[in-house]
Design a protein around this motif. Structure first.
Motif: not given
Length: 313
Positions: A53-66, A71-73, A82-83
């Motif tokens: 389930d979708f939880d939240q959106v936060r600033v992309y961090q190293a290691g996150d799945d691209v 892309w809208r946010v 990233t979601k």
């Protein structure tokens, strides 16, 4: 609805379907946390026991799945976001099991109707073992029985009992009813919530325009696993001379000694298989065709556990 006690391989018993629970550990149907999915390379996503389930959106961090970048946010904030997702507590698994006259056929170890029942039972027990909810729709030529998804052994036994009753009612005199797959898929769309897994066990010859349309609509909101079932006789005619077929007062004669007749029959089978493959690719669904000539566990292992060791010489 009259039932008959068919011999093993021609019909199934409730005891046989209950016995399938002890074979669940022979094949990894659902991935476990921390395990690499056996379906990597076969499908764009894994066959999960639970969805996310979708939880939240936060600033992309190293290691996150691209692949999870929103892309809208990102465009609005001018900074990569990233979601994040969390695992569902449970996931409904809905078994659509055909038990029609089309499946009352088998030239090797078991009838197609028996294979469908065995694999449905296997998925049912695996779902409960994974702590998910299981339900389903058993549909034949003129009737269907529906069990809502529940995390309950009694609910699964109720589904299997219905499956056995329909299976034992099949006979060679029943006239097949066209279009049953489309109706089953339509009902699945009505009862399943987004993120559910629909496991479709049907005859390889069941596809028609209505079924294709309903499959397309179902695949938009649910994960779909397609398990079209066939028998060697569906793909090749033996050179057995003149064969006569009768159904509903109509008769058909086929001269199987003619190579052109056998080739045309084989070409039709190939076209059916290619049609399934195109649909699976188009709708992004996983497909694992099954045949009556081999043990169902062995076939599923070939798809899901390709690295398993073979039998000792």
């Amino acid at each position: 609805m009259a039932t008959h006690q068919h011999p093993p391989g021609i019909g199934v018993s409730l005891a046989e379907l209950i016995e399938m629970r002890y074979r669940v550990r022979e094949v990894q149907l659902f991935s476990r946390p921390g395990q690499r999915s056996p379906l990597v390379g076969l499908h764009h996503s894994r066959l999960r026991g639970r969805g996310v389930d979708f939880d939240q959106v936060r600033v992309y961090q190293a290691g996150d799945d691209v692949r999870n970048i929103d892309w809208r946010v990102t465009a609005r904030a001018q900074e990569p976001h990233t979601k994040l997702f969390h695992e569902e507590r449970e996931r409904p698994v809905f078994l659509l099991v055909e038990q029609s006259r089309q499946l009352f056929l088998g030239s090797t170890e078991r009838f197609k109707s028996v294979l469908a029942a065995q694999v449905a039972a296997l998925f049912g027990w695996a779902t409960l073992e994974h702590n998910d909810r299981v339900g389903g729709l058993v549909y034949g030529d003129r009737e269907h029985y529906e069990i809502k998804p529940r995390r309950s052994k009694q609910s699964l036994l109720q589904l299997l009992n219905r499956l056995v009753k329909v299976n034992q009612s099949l006979n060679a005199d029943t006239l097949p009813e066209p279009g049953t797959l489309g109706g089953a898929l339509r009902r699945a769309r009505e009862v399943l919530r987004p993120g559910s897994l629909a496991v479709v066990l049907c005859d390889e010859r069941a596809l028609d325009p209505t079924a294709e349309q309903q499959l397309s609509l179902l695949a938009r909101h649910c994960d779909v696993l397609l398990l079209p079932i066939s028998d060697p006789l569906d793909h090749a005619l033996p050179a057995a001379g003149l064969l006569r077929f009768a159904q509903g007062g109509r008769q058909l004669e086929i001269d199987t000694q003619r190579s052109s007749v056998r080739q045309a029959y084989a070409d039709q089978a190939t076209a059916r298989q290619q049609r399934w493959q195109r649909l699976a690719s188009q709708f992004g669904t996983l497909m694992m065709p099954l045949s009556t000539e081999r043990d169902p566990i062995d076939q599923l292992c070939d798809y899901l556990n390709p690295q398993r060791p073979g039998p000792a010489p």
